[in-house]
Scaffold this active site. Structure first.
Site, PDB file in Angstrom:
ATOM      1  CG  MET A 198      -1.885   1.158   1.329  1.00 13.93           C
ATOM      2  SD  MET A 198      -2.907   1.277  -0.063  1.00 13.93           S
ATOM      3  CE  MET A 198      -4.052   0.012   0.118  1.00 13.93           C
ATOM      4  CB  VAL A 274       1.830   1.749   9.814  1.00 17.94           C
ATOM      5  CG1 VAL A 274       2.908   2.545   9.477  1.00 17.94           C
ATOM      6  CG2 VAL A 274       1.033   2.096  10.961  1.00 17.94           C
ATOM      7  CD  GLU A 276      -6.771  -0.164   9.618  1.00 16.17           C
ATOM      8  OE1 GLU A 276      -8.087   0.214   9.550  1.00 16.17           O
ATOM      9  OE2 GLU A 276      -6.081   0.600   9.151  1.00 16.17           O
ATOM     10  CE  LYS A 281      -3.806   2.495  11.176  1.00 16.27           C
ATOM     11  NZ  LYS A 281      -3.488   2.399   9.581  1.00 16.27           N
ATOM     12  CB  SER A 303      -9.321   0.129   5.523  1.00 16.20           C
ATOM     13  OG  SER A 303      -8.894  -0.782   6.455  1.00 16.20           O
ATOM     14  CG  HIS A 324      -9.542   3.929   2.736  1.00 16.49           C
ATOM     15  ND1 HIS A 324     -10.690   3.280   2.457  1.00 16.49           N
ATOM     16  CD2 HIS A 324      -8.766   2.917   2.766  1.00 16.49           C
ATOM     17  CE1 HIS A 324     -10.746   1.933   2.623  1.00 16.49           C
ATOM     18  NE2 HIS A 324      -9.373   1.553   2.663  1.00 16.49           N
ATOM     19  CG  ASN A 374     -13.344  -1.592   3.822  1.00 13.24           C
ATOM     20  OD1 ASN A 374     -13.510  -2.041   2.838  1.00 13.24           O
ATOM     21  ND2 ASN A 374     -11.990  -0.978   4.337  1.00 13.24           N
TER      22      ASN A 374
END
Length: 540
Positions: A198, A274, A276, A281, A303, A324, A374
């Site tokens: 990502m 980084v 999830e 975070k 996400s 995102h 999501n």
């Protein structure tokens, strides 16, 4: 095309884009363009809808003059008009003949080619028929035929769907309390935290837009691997003929790596990509708060996690926003822009402008678990897993939804994304939302180490170097075994039931998201699914 003369400056983009909204060019476009640029070029322009630079058309009858670069268009046009003011009779495009050897054979070849490529959309083939009318009919009859096909196409569900998407994409960039003249922050240098799949993809977006970007990693090995993957991605694009080698090198040159936070402090925007996990975070955003210059935008690629909590890890929550990206980030068009409770209006306006600069469709979402995309896909997957319990198997579910037009069914999608990602989220759900009911089947799959393509086994089996999914007898036995264990009598489930339960799951959750104000408008939800989740464009 209805004018007696036409002039342009170099660099002007010329095209008839109506096919992109499910129509044929009206007002004589299909009849006149082939008369001035020739049958082959005219047909290509009409069927593709793509613009062509004026200088490439300078030798055709479309333009009587293409002025020198830098010329004053109005002054040069007046001078040209004076030079031909006395010419009589005035030239008319309609009087030109289309001269093409064996035109009927070319048109038939075009029909066959376009039919194979048009998929569910009727407009491209109708474009060919209209151009064929320009070749075989008198101009009046050709114009009448074009008009009839235009109005017939306008009534089709496919054209209505394309027009909806056209206006929805433009509406998505408008936020009621953020006027178009809201000042934006300058983005001249970017940074990305994390060199994984990502993070690398996000960095490529900046480089593709000409913005220098520094990727931060904690270990040299991970950084080297990430930079090597980026280089390989560019090299593959060059091999496919989609990018000139010198352009690729230029973009690679804009991407640098570092292991030190101090090296990214002067970036105008930093995007965290980084793992999830809220604790991870938090560590990153506390550090960013220390090192980033005043006014830098601090963005998270989360996400599902609560952006407001992430913002509160810093002393400047007004600078924090969610960006995102969808995997692969250098390919997927969607960018969910998550507006926190304290996100500054100038930060939101800058994010929307940036999405256009990096060629993404930016859609604004409020803060909730999973945001728009999501949060909806979780309900979609829950229904897919329940279908397995009741009598379906992964291959049938995927085939039913793909037949409807989805790019990929839920089980192929999960194998591609990684089944462990959903597993991690479900574990969090069990603690935070114990009232939600989930099928245990996907957890059992993950407990068996079947995380998808990356492990060579997921809902399907995979062979080395082959991404094709092969139905797994082991998985099918696990599914039927669970049904028996749970006392569920398996039954025949129709494709229609599969389609309704999956699409209605999306629809119902989308309605809740709209009702709660997480999405600004219904069409924003449509854009998320059209550009990020493979919902069939022709379905509206």
């Amino acid at each position: 095309l209805g004018c007696h003369y036409r002039v342009a400056l170099p660099g002007a983009q010329v095209g008839l884009p109506e096919v992109k909204i499910g129509l044929v060019p009206g007002a004589g476009g299909t009849q006149r363009l082939p008369r001035v640029v020739g049958l082959e070029l005219g047909l290509n322009m009409i069927v593709s809808g793509n613009p062509v630079l004026s200088e490439k058309l300078a030798e055709t009858k479309l333009f009587d003059r293409v002025f020198d670069a830098g010329a004053d268009l109005v002054a040069a046009s007046v001078e040209f008009a004076n030079s031909i003011a006395d010419v009589r009779p005035l030239p008319k495009v309609r009087d030109l003949k289309i001269d093409y050897p064996n035109a009927e054979a070319f048109l038939q070849f075009s029909r066959n080619t376009v039919k194979a490529m048009a998929g569910p959309f009727p407009a491209p083939l109708e474009c060919v028929e209209c151009v064929a009318a320009a070749v075989t009919k008198k101009i009046e009859d050709g114009l009448a035929f074009e008009r009839e096909r235009f109005f017939a196409l306008a009534q089709t569900s496919e054209s209505q769907a394309l027009r909806h998407a056209f206006f929805a994409e433009r509406a998505a960039s408008k936020v009621p309390d953020v006027p178009s003249d809201t000042p934006t922050r300058t983005i001249e240098r970017a940074a990305v935290i994390g060199a994984g799949t990502m993070g690398g993809g996000i960095a490529m977006n900046f480089a593709n837009a000409g913005i220098p970007v520094t990727i931060l990693e904690t270990k040299q090995e991970a950084l080297d691997k990430g930079l090597a993957t980026i280089r390989k991605n560019y090299e593959n694009t060059v091999k496919k003929g989609k990018l000139a080698p010198e352009k690729a090198q230029q973009r690679i040159g804009l991407i640098t790596g570092t292991l030190a936070y101090d090296d990214i402090g002067q970036a105008d925007i930093v995007v965290e990509a980084v793992f999830e996990d809220m604790e991870v975070k938090g560590q990153v955003f506390r550090k960013l708060d220390e090192v980033m210059k005043p006014g830098a935008i601090l963005a998270s690629n989360t996400s599902t996690l609560d952006l407001n909590r992430i913002a509160d890890f810093t002393s400047r929550p007004q600078d924090v926003i969610g960006l995102h990206f969808f995997s692969p980030a250098n390919v997927m068009k969607l960018l969910e822009i998550v507006r926190g409770a304290k996100t500054g209006k100038d930060v939101l306006a800058t994010a929307l402008a940036l999405s256009k600069k990096i060629r993404k469709t930016g859609v604004v979402s409020g803060v909730c678990d999973g945001f728009i995309g999501n949060r909806m896909v979780e309900q979609y997957l829950r229904q897919a897993f329940f279908l397995l319990e009741e009598g379906a198997l992964p291959e049938q579910v995927d085939k039913a939804i793909e037949k409807f037009g989805f790019a990929m069914g839920p089980f192929r999608m999960s194998d591609l994304a990684g089944n462990d990602i959903g597993w991690y989220i479900r574990k969090r759900r069990y603690a935070e939302s114990p009232e939600l009911v989930y099928s245990p089947i996907p957890d059992r799959l993950c407990e068996a180490g079947r995380f998808g393509q990356k492990t060579g086994a997921g809902w399907y089996d995979y062979q080395a170097g082959d991404r094709k999914p092969y139905p797994s007898a082991l998985v099918n036995d696990m599914i039927t075994g669970y049904s028996q264990e749970a006392g569920i009598e398996r039954r025949t489930i129709s494709d229609e039931e599969i389609l309704q339960r999956l699409v209605f799951a999306l629809t119902n959750e989308g309605a809740r998201i709209l009702e709660e104000g997480i999405a600004l408008r219904a069409s924003d939800i449509d854009m998320v699914y059209l550009t990020g989740y493979g919902f069939p464009l022709h379905r509206g």
